[in-house]
Structures are given as structure tokens and as C-alpha cells.
Write a protein that holds these residues in place. Structure first.
Motif, PDB file in Angstrom:
ATOM      1  N   SER A  19      62.459  31.818  33.853  1.00  6.79           N
ATOM      2  CA  SER A  19      61.335  31.931  33.818  1.00  6.79           C
ATOM      3  C   SER A  19      60.585  33.024  34.786  1.00  6.79           C
ATOM      4  N   ILE A  20      60.572  32.819  35.720  1.00  8.33           N
ATOM      5  CA  ILE A  20      61.085  34.014  37.007  1.00  8.33           C
ATOM      6  C   ILE A  20      61.255  35.310  36.509  1.00  8.33           C
ATOM      7  N   CYS A  21      62.316  35.331  35.920  1.00 11.22           N
ATOM      8  CA  CYS A  21      62.670  36.384  34.888  1.00 11.22           C
ATOM      9  C   CYS A  21      61.541  37.240  34.388  1.00 11.22           C
ATOM     10  N   ALA A  22      61.482  35.746  33.270  1.00 10.24           N
ATOM     11  CA  ALA A  22      60.200  36.881  32.405  1.00 10.24           C
ATOM     12  C   ALA A  22      59.048  37.053  32.170  1.00 10.24           C
ATOM     13  N   MET A  23      58.373  36.447  33.351  1.00 10.16           N
ATOM     14  CA  MET A  23      57.143  36.101  34.317  1.00 10.16           C
ATOM     15  C   MET A  23      56.550  37.653  33.919  1.00 10.16           C
ATOM     16  N   PRO A  24      57.646  38.951  34.768  1.00 10.66           N
ATOM     17  CA  PRO A  24      56.261  40.299  35.218  1.00 10.66           C
ATOM     18  C   PRO A  24      56.931  40.967  33.276  1.00 10.66           C
ATOM     19  N   PHE A  25      58.189  40.569  32.802  1.00 12.06           N
ATOM     20  CA  PHE A  25      58.142  40.825  31.373  1.00 12.06           C
ATOM     21  C   PHE A  25      57.103  40.556  30.770  1.00 12.06           C
ATOM     22  N   VAL A  26      56.540  39.354  30.786  1.00 10.10           N
ATOM     23  CA  VAL A  26      55.379  39.471  29.740  1.00 10.10           C
ATOM     24  C   VAL A  26      54.203  39.165  30.371  1.00 10.10           C
ATOM     25  N   ALA A  27      53.894  39.175  31.894  1.00  5.06           N
ATOM     26  CA  ALA A  27      52.985  40.016  32.297  1.00  5.06           C
ATOM     27  C   ALA A  27      52.461  42.100  31.621  1.00  5.06           C
ATOM     28  N   ARG A  28      53.530  42.611  31.779  1.00  4.69           N
ATOM     29  CA  ARG A  28      53.847  43.881  31.127  1.00  4.69           C
ATOM     30  C   ARG A  28      53.366  44.405  30.220  1.00  4.69           C
ATOM     31  N   LEU A  29      54.253  43.229  29.045  1.00  9.71           N
ATOM     32  CA  LEU A  29      53.545  43.386  27.465  1.00  9.71           C
ATOM     33  C   LEU A  29      52.038  43.034  27.284  1.00  9.71           C
ATOM     34  N   THR A  30      51.868  41.971  28.233  1.00 13.23           N
ATOM     35  CA  THR A  30      50.053  41.805  28.030  1.00 13.23           C
ATOM     36  C   THR A  30      49.458  42.675  28.299  1.00 13.23           C
ATOM     37  N   ALA A  31      50.005  43.382  29.325  1.00 11.42           N
ATOM     38  CA  ALA A  31      48.627  44.450  29.963  1.00 11.42           C
ATOM     39  C   ALA A  31      48.918  45.356  28.920  1.00 11.42           C
ATOM     40  N   ASN A  32      50.157  45.612  28.269  1.00 11.22           N
ATOM     41  CA  ASN A  32      50.708  47.198  27.760  1.00 11.22           C
ATOM     42  C   ASN A  32      49.481  46.022  26.097  1.00 11.22           C
ATOM     43  N   ALA A  33      49.503  45.560  25.960  1.00 11.89           N
ATOM     44  CA  ALA A  33      48.854  44.979  24.307  1.00 11.89           C
ATOM     45  C   ALA A  33      47.155  44.875  24.301  1.00 11.89           C
ATOM     46  N   LEU A  34      47.136  45.318  25.881  1.00 16.94           N
ATOM     47  CA  LEU A  34      45.724  44.701  26.088  1.00 16.94           C
ATOM     48  C   LEU A  34      44.529  45.833  26.137  1.00 16.94           C
ATOM     49  N   VAL A  35      45.592  46.787  26.485  1.00 16.93           N
ATOM     50  CA  VAL A  35      45.367  48.666  26.143  1.00 16.93           C
ATOM     51  C   VAL A  35      45.299  49.132  25.454  1.00 16.93           C
ATOM     52  N   GLU A  36      45.785  48.655  23.720  1.00 18.80           N
ATOM     53  CA  GLU A  36      45.843  48.842  22.280  1.00 18.80           C
ATOM     54  C   GLU A  36      44.353  48.669  21.786  1.00 18.80           C
ATOM     55  N   VAL A  37      43.825  47.591  22.922  1.00 16.67           N
ATOM     56  CA  VAL A  37      42.161  46.620  21.775  1.00 16.67           C
ATOM     57  C   VAL A  37      41.220  47.822  22.209  1.00 16.67           C
ATOM     58  N   PRO A  38      40.444  48.751  21.324  1.00 19.39           N
ATOM     59  CA  PRO A  38      39.435  49.680  21.117  1.00 19.39           C
ATOM     60  C   PRO A  38      38.580  49.702  22.284  1.00 19.39           C
ATOM     61  N   LYS A  39      38.651  50.044  23.069  1.00 15.85           N
ATOM     62  CA  LYS A  39      37.210  50.769  24.296  1.00 15.85           C
ATOM     63  C   LYS A  39      36.313  50.381  23.584  1.00 15.85           C
ATOM     64  N   GLY A  40      35.436  50.598  22.298  1.00 16.68           N
ATOM     65  CA  GLY A  40      34.618  50.283  21.649  1.00 16.68           C
ATOM     66  C   GLY A  40      34.212  48.919  21.378  1.00 16.68           C
ATOM     67  N   LEU A  41      35.128  48.487  21.775  1.00 19.48           N
ATOM     68  CA  LEU A  41      35.369  46.597  21.397  1.00 19.48           C
ATOM     69  C   LEU A  41      34.233  46.093  22.465  1.00 19.48           C
ATOM     70  N   THR A  42      34.622  46.713  23.786  1.00 18.72           N
ATOM     71  CA  THR A  42      33.870  46.266  25.503  1.00 18.72           C
ATOM     72  C   THR A  42      32.488  46.594  25.359  1.00 18.72           C
ATOM     73  N   GLU A  43      32.601  47.647  24.803  1.00 19.74           N
ATOM     74  CA  GLU A  43      31.081  48.395  24.638  1.00 19.74           C
ATOM     75  C   GLU A  43      30.091  47.918  23.714  1.00 19.74           C
ATOM     76  N   ALA A  44      30.378  47.029  22.585  1.00 15.93           N
ATOM     77  CA  ALA A  44      29.348  46.283  21.858  1.00 15.93           C
ATOM     78  C   ALA A  44      29.522  45.021  22.509  1.00 15.93           C
ATOM     79  N   ALA A  45      30.478  44.646  22.521  1.00 15.76           N
ATOM     80  CA  ALA A  45      30.773  43.110  23.190  1.00 15.76           C
ATOM     81  C   ALA A  45      29.206  43.168  24.565  1.00 15.76           C
ATOM     82  N   LYS A  46      29.120  44.079  25.298  1.00 16.42           N
ATOM     83  CA  LYS A  46      28.249  43.923  26.315  1.00 16.42           C
ATOM     84  C   LYS A  46      27.161  44.234  26.019  1.00 16.42           C
ATOM     85  N   ALA A  47      26.572  45.131  25.140  1.00 11.42           N
ATOM     86  CA  ALA A  47      25.766  45.052  23.551  1.00 11.42           C
ATOM     87  C   ALA A  47      25.133  44.062  23.570  1.00 11.42           C
TER      88      ALA A  47
END
Length: 225
Positions: A105-133
């Protein structure tokens, strides 16, 4: 050849195979669960503290990325040995299936963290602006916009983590971690029971294929894009 197969795979040996299969499934799923519980929030914070994101913090983002990169760069077999004293401190033993879960599990934690960060990068930037509006808070943006949009990619990442840990669990058998890896080493290698090695390998391959198929199907089911 057939006689050798029957000689090696006795009813007692089949029982050992089923027990080892259960141990491999237990180790893999438990390690993946722990890795996701810690690695996913870690990855979310890493993404959110990045440049231009809602919790931008250059120093914290740098530290988190360094931790993730260091964790991902250490070979599992080395990490397994390094963590033996820590595993002994936590469980008072380094042998058995539960003991194998800690380094996995310790070995996989940074692997999951990087995959999660990369997955969120793919979310359209306009989504954040719309949510804030619409007046959404940072927590609402994360929970109702970022995570749902990234869910298919996150599921694929978790599936990849599970499949990777199945292979790593076999390596954990070297230090008495149990499972099919331990069976293949103790019987297939040390006792020269070739067919036991093949049976263990086939079961691992089948388990990986089934896990990958289920993960792919689930990712497609939640993908509404």
C-alpha cells in the motif's frame, strides 16, 4: 507429462492453491484500498495547489510533487526490504498476508496520487469558472465538479493500481508475504514442482484480465461525456 501433473497437483496441493489465490486477492484489494484512501486525497491536494488552481500554493505543491516523485522512483523490492522494520513495528511480524499489505500500500500511494493529479488536469478549466460563477465553494467545486468529471479516469487509474499490485504481491512472496507468489517460490522453485508454478501464473493472469475488464466496464458506465 500427465503423470507428473497428477503427481504434483494432489488434492492437498489444490487446497494450497485455493488458499494462496484467496491470499493474493485479499492482499491486492486491501493494498489498493489503503493506497486509494491516502493517495487519492494526496493527489487532489497536489493538483489543487498547482499554478492557477483554487488552492494555489507553489511551495506546498513543490513539496508534494517531490514526495510523490521520490515515492514512485523507489523499486518495490528495495522498498519492501526498507520497510521490514516498520512492518515489524506495526504488526510485530514481517511474515504473512497482512504484513505484505503495508509495503504494498505504501508503494502504491504515490502512484495513486500521481494518477489522481493527472486525472484532474484533464478536467476542462471552464468548469471551475462556471462553478465559481454559480457561487460554489471550494469544497463544492471539488466534490460536485472535479471528482465527478474525473471519475472515469480515476477508475481506470485505480484498476491499473490493482493490476500492478497483483504483480507486486507475487514479489512479496520472496519475504514470506503469502499468496500465489509465495506458493510458486516455495513449491514451484525450491521443490522443483514446475506445474505448481504454471498453475499459479495462470491464475494470476486470469485474475488480472478479469480485474482489468471489470474496471474498464465500470469506467465506461460512469463516463457521461
Amino acid at each position: 507429462m500427465w503423470n507428473d501433473f497428477l503427481t504434483q497437483l494432489t488434492p492437498q496441493m489444490w487446497q494450497a492453491v485455493w488458499v494462496s489465490t484467496y491470499e493474493t486477492v485479499y492482499i491486492s484489494f486491501a493494498s489498493t484500498l489503503l493506497a486509494v484512501l491516502i493517495g487519492l486525497p494526496f493527489g487532489v491536494v497536489t493538483f489543487l495547489t498547482g499554478k492557477g488552481e483554487i488552492l494555489q500554493n507553489a511551495r506546498l505543491n513543490l513539496i508534494l510533487n517531490i514526495v510523490i516523485n521520490i515515492g514512485r522512483s523507489i523499486p518495490f523490492i528495495i522498498l519492501l526490504i526498507i520497510l521490514l522494520p516498520f512492518t515489524r513495528f506495526i504488526l510485530n511480524t514481517t511474515l504473512g498476508t497482512t504484513a505484505a499489505i503495508i509495503p504494498l500500500s505504501i508503494c502504491a500511494m504515490p502512484f495513486v496520487a500521481r494518477l489522481t493529479a493527472n486525472a484532474l488536469v484533464e478536467v476542462p478549466k471552464g468548469l471551475t469558472e462556471a462553478a465559481k460563477a454559480m457561487g460554489a465553494t471550494n469544497w463544492q467545486i471539488i466534490r460536485k465538479f472535479y471528482l465527478p468529471e474525473a471519475l472515469p479516469t480515476l477508475i481506470n487509474g485505480i484498476t491499473l493500481t490493482l493490476v500492478t499490485l497483483v504483480g507486486y504481491s507475487a514479489m512479496a512472496g520472496i519475504v514470506g508475504g503469502g499468496g500465489l507468489g509465495s506458493l510458486a517460490i516455495n513449491y514451484g522453485e525450491y521443490r522443483n514442482m514446475m506445474y505448481v508454478k504454471w498453475v499459479a501464473t495462470i491464475i494470476i493472469v486470469v485474475f488480472v484480465m478479469i480485474s482489468q475488464k471489470l474496471g474498464d466496464d465500470l469506467a465506461k458506465r460512469v463516463d457521461h461525456r
